[in-house]
Design a protein around this motif. Structure first.
Motif, PDB file in Angstrom:
ATOM      1  N   UNK A 273      -6.645  -6.727 -15.736  1.00  0.00           N
ATOM      2  CA  UNK A 273      -5.752  -5.588 -15.973  1.00  0.00           C
ATOM      3  C   UNK A 273      -4.396  -5.791 -15.329  1.00  0.00           C
ATOM      4  N   UNK A 274      -4.321  -6.663 -14.344  1.00  0.00           N
ATOM      5  CA  UNK A 274      -3.052  -6.935 -13.687  1.00  0.00           C
ATOM      6  C   UNK A 274      -2.060  -7.603 -14.634  1.00  0.00           C
ATOM      7  N   UNK A 275      -2.544  -8.305 -15.626  1.00  0.00           N
ATOM      8  CA  UNK A 275      -1.630  -8.951 -16.565  1.00  0.00           C
ATOM      9  C   UNK A 275      -1.232  -8.027 -17.710  1.00  0.00           C
ATOM     10  N   UNK A 276      -2.076  -7.081 -18.083  1.00  0.00           N
ATOM     11  CA  UNK A 276      -1.784  -6.221 -19.225  1.00  0.00           C
ATOM     12  C   UNK A 276      -0.946  -4.998 -18.868  1.00  0.00           C
ATOM     13  N   UNK A 277      -1.244  -4.369 -17.777  1.00  0.00           N
ATOM     14  CA  UNK A 277      -0.573  -3.106 -17.439  1.00  0.00           C
ATOM     15  C   UNK A 277       0.925  -3.274 -17.206  1.00  0.00           C
ATOM     16  N   UNK A 278       1.395  -4.270 -16.449  1.00  0.00           N
ATOM     17  CA  UNK A 278       2.849  -4.413 -16.291  1.00  0.00           C
ATOM     18  C   UNK A 278       3.565  -4.721 -17.607  1.00  0.00           C
ATOM     19  N   UNK A 279       2.938  -5.529 -18.468  1.00  0.00           N
ATOM     20  CA  UNK A 279       3.552  -5.820 -19.766  1.00  0.00           C
ATOM     21  C   UNK A 279       3.613  -4.569 -20.632  1.00  0.00           C
ATOM     22  N   UNK A 280       2.585  -3.764 -20.581  1.00  0.00           N
ATOM     23  CA  UNK A 280       2.561  -2.529 -21.347  1.00  0.00           C
ATOM     24  C   UNK A 280       3.632  -1.561 -20.858  1.00  0.00           C
ATOM     25  N   UNK A 281       3.756  -1.422 -19.551  1.00  0.00           N
ATOM     26  CA  UNK A 281       4.772  -0.523 -18.981  1.00  0.00           C
ATOM     27  C   UNK A 281       6.174  -1.021 -19.313  1.00  0.00           C
ATOM     28  N   UNK A 282       6.403  -2.332 -19.198  1.00  0.00           N
ATOM     29  CA  UNK A 282       7.727  -2.886 -19.510  1.00  0.00           C
ATOM     30  C   UNK A 282       8.063  -2.696 -20.982  1.00  0.00           C
ATOM     31  N   UNK A 283       7.087  -2.886 -21.852  1.00  0.00           N
ATOM     32  CA  UNK A 283       7.317  -2.689 -23.283  1.00  0.00           C
ATOM     33  C   UNK A 283       7.652  -1.235 -23.585  1.00  0.00           C
ATOM     34  N   UNK A 284       6.942  -0.315 -22.969  1.00  0.00           N
ATOM     35  CA  UNK A 284       7.234   1.103 -23.183  1.00  0.00           C
ATOM     36  C   UNK A 284       8.625   1.471 -22.688  1.00  0.00           C
ATOM     37  N   UNK A 285       9.025   0.917 -21.534  1.00  0.00           N
ATOM     38  CA  UNK A 285      10.366   1.190 -21.026  1.00  0.00           C
ATOM     39  C   UNK A 285      11.442   0.650 -21.960  1.00  0.00           C
ATOM     40  N   UNK A 286      11.225  -0.537 -22.496  1.00  0.00           N
ATOM     41  CA  UNK A 286      12.196  -1.096 -23.442  1.00  0.00           C
ATOM     42  C   UNK A 286      12.244  -0.243 -24.704  1.00  0.00           C
ATOM     43  N   UNK A 287      11.096   0.232 -25.155  1.00  0.00           N
ATOM     44  CA  UNK A 287      11.079   1.094 -26.346  1.00  0.00           C
ATOM     45  C   UNK A 287      11.827   2.394 -26.108  1.00  0.00           C
ATOM     46  N   UNK A 288      11.690   2.948 -24.904  1.00  0.00           N
ATOM     47  CA  UNK A 288      12.394   4.194 -24.592  1.00  0.00           C
ATOM     48  C   UNK A 288      13.897   3.956 -24.514  1.00  0.00           C
ATOM     49  N   UNK A 289      14.287   2.859 -23.867  1.00  0.00           N
ATOM     50  CA  UNK A 289      15.718   2.589 -23.674  1.00  0.00           C
ATOM     51  C   UNK A 289      16.379   2.111 -24.963  1.00  0.00           C
ATOM     52  N   UNK A 290      15.758   1.165 -25.659  1.00  0.00           N
ATOM     53  CA  UNK A 290      16.378   0.566 -26.844  1.00  0.00           C
ATOM     54  C   UNK A 290      15.838   1.107 -28.159  1.00  0.00           C
ATOM     55  N   UNK A 291      14.917   2.056 -28.114  1.00  0.00           N
ATOM     56  CA  UNK A 291      14.345   2.618 -29.333  1.00  0.00           C
ATOM     57  C   UNK A 291      15.365   3.201 -30.288  1.00  0.00           C
ATOM     58  N   UNK A 292      16.329   3.996 -29.796  1.00  0.00           N
ATOM     59  CA  UNK A 292      17.331   4.536 -30.721  1.00  0.00           C
ATOM     60  C   UNK A 292      18.160   3.444 -31.412  1.00  0.00           C
TER      61      UNK A 292
END
Length: 88
Positions: free
Chosen positions: A48-67
């Motif tokens: 889970x240490x490898x998946x959770x940070x990637x998931x959080x980073x992807x969500x942050x990028x989606x929030x910031x660059x989604x528009x």
């Protein structure tokens, strides 16, 4: 539709897909590399240490660059739909 126009449409589609996916893939790659280095240094092999940070980073990028991603995609779709009326 001429072969040149079809090639131009495919090229434009692939370029837009590349530009839209690039931030997500780039951030996920960097976070994955950082987590891998931390796992090697600490010898902590938790899955889970490898998946959770990637998931959080992807969500942050989606929030910031989604528009931006959405506006780029809608602009491309609008241009393609407008081009339909000019085809013979």
């Amino acid at each position: 539709m001429t072969p040149d126009l079809a090639q131009q449409l495919i090229s434009s589609m692939l370029w837009n897909a590349f530009l839209i996916a690039l931030p997500l893939l780039g951030v996920t790659l960097l976070v994955g590399l950082l987590v891998s280095v931390v796992q090697v240094v600490t010898q902590l092999q938790e899955m889970s240490l490898s998946y959770i940070p990637k998931l959080v980073a992807t969500l942050l990028v989606m929030v910031v660059l989604g528009p931006w991603m959405l506006s780029r995609l809608t602009t491309y779709a609008t241009d393609v739909i407008k081009m339909i009326s000019t085809l013979n």
